[in-house]
Design a protein around this motif. Sequence first.
Motif, short mmCIF file in Angstrom:
data_model
loop_
_atom_site.label_atom_id
_atom_site.label_comp_id
_atom_site.label_asym_id
_atom_site.label_seq_id
_atom_site.Cartn_x
_atom_site.Cartn_y
_atom_site.Cartn_z
N SER A 54 56.46 23.42 69.42
CA SER A 54 57.23 24.57 69.88
C SER A 54 58.10 24.14 71.06
N TYR A 55 59.34 24.58 71.05
CA TYR A 55 60.26 24.20 72.13
C TYR A 55 59.80 24.80 73.46
N THR A 76 61.70 34.86 74.58
CA THR A 76 62.67 33.91 74.05
C THR A 76 62.44 33.72 72.55
N ASP A 77 63.50 33.47 71.83
CA ASP A 77 63.40 33.22 70.38
C ASP A 77 62.96 31.80 70.07
N LEU A 78 62.80 30.98 71.11
CA LEU A 78 62.46 29.58 70.89
C LEU A 78 60.95 29.32 70.82
N ARG A 79 60.14 30.38 70.90
CA ARG A 79 58.70 30.20 70.68
C ARG A 79 58.45 30.17 69.17
N ASP A 80 57.70 29.18 68.73
CA ASP A 80 57.45 29.02 67.30
C ASP A 80 55.94 29.06 67.05
N TYR A 81 55.50 29.95 66.18
CA TYR A 81 54.07 30.09 65.89
C TYR A 81 53.73 29.68 64.46
N THR A 82 54.67 29.07 63.75
CA THR A 82 54.45 28.83 62.32
C THR A 82 54.63 27.38 61.87
N HIS A 83 55.09 26.51 62.75
CA HIS A 83 55.42 25.15 62.31
C HIS A 83 54.62 24.07 63.05
N GLY A 84 53.33 24.29 63.23
CA GLY A 84 52.50 23.26 63.84
C GLY A 84 52.36 22.03 62.98
N ARG A 85 51.99 20.93 63.59
CA ARG A 85 51.84 19.67 62.86
C ARG A 85 50.50 19.02 63.22
N ILE A 86 50.02 18.19 62.32
CA ILE A 86 48.80 17.41 62.59
C ILE A 86 49.14 15.93 62.35
N TYR A 87 48.82 15.12 63.34
CA TYR A 87 49.04 13.69 63.23
C TYR A 87 47.70 12.96 63.14
#
Length: 264
Positions: A54-55, A76-87
């Motif tokens: 998330s930005y 802000t519209d730059l919070r993202d709750y749907t595009h997490g990643r796992i490494y």
Amino acid sequence: PTGHVLHQNNLIKKGTDFQDKEAFNLMAGADEWFSPVFAETGPDGAVWVADWYSYIIQHNPVPKGFDNGAGNAYETDLRDYTHGRIYRVSAKEAPKYSLLSLSKSNVGDLMAALKNDNMFWRKQAQRLLVERGQKDIVPELKKLVADYSVDEIGINAPAIHALWTLKGLNAVTGDVVDLGLKHPSADVRKNAIKVMDFNALSVDKIIKNKLLYDADSLVILNALLLMSKSPINAMAEKAFFAKLNSIKEVNDRWMPDAFNTVLT
């Protein structure tokens, strides 16, 4: 997450506390959305990283021109709750991983997994043995506690898990505690104290094994914490004040507080 790095400290023991040394970043991202929030060793020995991606990852401070919303976070519209990643981060030279299949019906595999070099599998084996609820494994668990060998960092992990498995089975006996309290590994001694009941018998073992004068500060601290929750007779009181009057750890991070818990 705000620094876009996965940081690791080499924790060095300092009395009852720890200090970091030779720190380094395992991962660092030039991507401003890279926001690692959790990392743990997985069952395969690799490092698994949860990236919030998330930005905007923090609540405040609030930039000019923005309003505060729920939880006092700026809107802000730059919070993202749907595009997490796992490494999954692994070494190229890492040995090939073989998945374990543990079952309550296969006690041999569970006991072997208590000796695995990956704590994930040791904890799973411990959990399944406790959930199984059978005490037929008690003799084998005692043998693990009685193994006085230590590894390259001075611990005996199988002995520690054996103690807590016995605790979970309500099978911690005096002879098991005695084995643990005499173990050359300070971590085993510490955990042997932590599985003991809060009673006069446990305090007696603390005094007789001279754990208030142990070479390891965390063993002493846990001995004091046990005493703070247990009835203390005249002999234990005398031993406590003798240690208090000779204390050298006055500048230790937690030791003075541990003594205070017994006094209060």
